[in-house]
Motif scaffolding. Sequence first.
Motif, PDB file in Angstrom:
ATOM      1  N   TYR A  92       0.809  -1.210   0.000  1.00  0.00           N
ATOM      2  CA  TYR A  92       0.000   0.000   0.000  1.00  0.00           C
ATOM      3  C   TYR A  92       0.851   1.273   0.000  1.00  0.00           C
ATOM      4  CZ  TYR A  92      -4.216  -2.724   0.675  1.00  0.00           C
ATOM      5  OH  TYR A  92      -5.247  -3.600   0.494  1.00  0.00           O
ATOM      6  N   TRP A  93       1.909   1.301   0.767  1.00  0.00           N
ATOM      7  CA  TRP A  93       2.761   2.477   0.779  1.00  0.00           C
ATOM      8  C   TRP A  93       3.377   2.755  -0.587  1.00  0.00           C
ATOM      9  CZ3 TRP A  93       3.566   6.808   3.093  1.00  0.00           C
ATOM     10  CH2 TRP A  93       4.770   7.499   2.912  1.00  0.00           C
ATOM     11  N   MET A 149       2.078   2.434  -3.344  1.00  0.00           N
ATOM     12  CA  MET A 149       1.064   2.945  -4.260  1.00  0.00           C
ATOM     13  C   MET A 149       1.135   4.461  -4.402  1.00  0.00           C
ATOM     14  SD  MET A 149      -2.214   0.538  -3.318  1.00  0.00           S
ATOM     15  CE  MET A 149      -3.290   1.380  -4.474  1.00  0.00           C
ATOM     16  N   ALA A 150       1.823   5.125  -3.477  1.00  0.00           N
ATOM     17  CA  ALA A 150       2.029   6.567  -3.627  1.00  0.00           C
ATOM     18  C   ALA A 150       2.851   6.875  -4.871  1.00  0.00           C
ATOM     19  CB  ALA A 150       2.720   7.131  -2.382  1.00  0.00           C
ATOM     20  N   GLY A 151       3.634   5.897  -5.322  1.00  0.00           N
ATOM     21  CA  GLY A 151       4.427   6.082  -6.530  1.00  0.00           C
ATOM     22  C   GLY A 151       3.604   6.185  -7.795  1.00  0.00           C
ATOM     23  N   LEU A 177       1.738   8.433  -8.467  1.00  0.00           N
ATOM     24  CA  LEU A 177       1.764   9.836  -8.873  1.00  0.00           C
ATOM     25  C   LEU A 177       2.712  10.066 -10.041  1.00  0.00           C
ATOM     26  CD1 LEU A 177       1.812  11.581  -5.368  1.00  0.00           C
ATOM     27  CD2 LEU A 177      -0.131  11.378  -6.931  1.00  0.00           C
ATOM     28  N   ILE A 186       9.667  12.431  -6.634  1.00  0.00           N
ATOM     29  CA  ILE A 186       8.235  12.349  -6.950  1.00  0.00           C
ATOM     30  C   ILE A 186       7.551  13.689  -6.706  1.00  0.00           C
ATOM     31  CG2 ILE A 186       6.046  11.253  -6.340  1.00  0.00           C
ATOM     32  CD1 ILE A 186       7.560   8.730  -5.658  1.00  0.00           C
ATOM     33  N   TRP A 187       7.808  14.309  -5.551  1.00  0.00           N
ATOM     34  CA  TRP A 187       7.090  15.527  -5.195  1.00  0.00           C
ATOM     35  C   TRP A 187       7.634  16.740  -5.944  1.00  0.00           C
ATOM     36  CZ3 TRP A 187       2.965  13.831  -3.078  1.00  0.00           C
ATOM     37  CH2 TRP A 187       3.003  12.703  -2.248  1.00  0.00           C
TER      38      TRP A 187
END
Length: 322
Positions: free
Chosen positions: A51-52, A54-56, A58, A70-71
């Motif tokens: 789940y963590w 999955m932020a990728g 983006l 990423i940010w």
Amino acid sequence: MSTPNGLLNRTSADVLTTKRRVLQPLRALKRYRWYYLMMVPGIAYYLIYHYWPMAGLLIAFKKYNILGGIWGSPWVGLDNFRELFNTPDFFRLIKNTLVISLYRILFNMVPDVMLALILNELRVKWFKKWVQTITYGPYFLSWVIVYGLVFAFFAPEAGLVTTWMRDSGMQSIDFLTNKDLFRPMLIITDIWKSTGFGAIIYLAALAAINQELYEAAVVDGAGRWRQMWHITLPGIREVFILLLILRIGHILDAGFDQVYIFLNSRVLETGDIIDTWVFRRGIEQLDYSVAAAVGLFKSVIGFLLVISANKLSKKVGGSGIW
């Protein structure tokens, strides 16, 4: 008209009911605390590794660069998806992926069932164990080793089979560089490698069938074929449907490891799939954004296919994953 005592009793009952609702989960938590404690490693594993990351996702909506992260990478909206769909080879990649995946579903699931039925009918235990060990062994080999074995037999100039064909006066065939033979080579090697493992799953399902059904069938005069048709096959139907739905969900995967190992420039027309294209685009050309967009596209399609296949299975056969 309600009396003060009645109102007081009703209020007290409501308080007790609310207290029970609050304390009941706490008591259950205390009672089964060791079971919940054993769940912690599994939950932590899925949170950290499934789940963590999955932020990728983006990245699929950004023009990712390594220095910005990423940010810090700029947003580009759906440009990565447009670039994917506008790729000249997109429809060829989709076609190759679907064809290879459908071949795997059609030709790889039946041998698993057949081997399991054969092993289930064997009555000589030592021979059954010997056959099961021999067929299960290739599953532990990596695709690199499998390709090495295939190359030793079918290499264009020095393979055992090609050398024998040439020495026998027959026309030599380029098994590994022929685009028409690439897909059959994938299916045959996949059957050889994975059939033993697939049979074990069906053998476990066969072991769960109530043996009294076979005894009743013998009393009714049913032979081995009748027992297989009316008891054995219905007994493994649920497992077959479950595996079929799961395979449909991965229909856009087509087995990257195997295809990438067997792929060469002469068979790109029939062997190049989405994953191999993503590997070249994302790893070799460092275009992570388009690669992430492809991954998200595959996940969404796979999710929709699993939902659809599960609903269709319930309507037709009355069973599904959930």
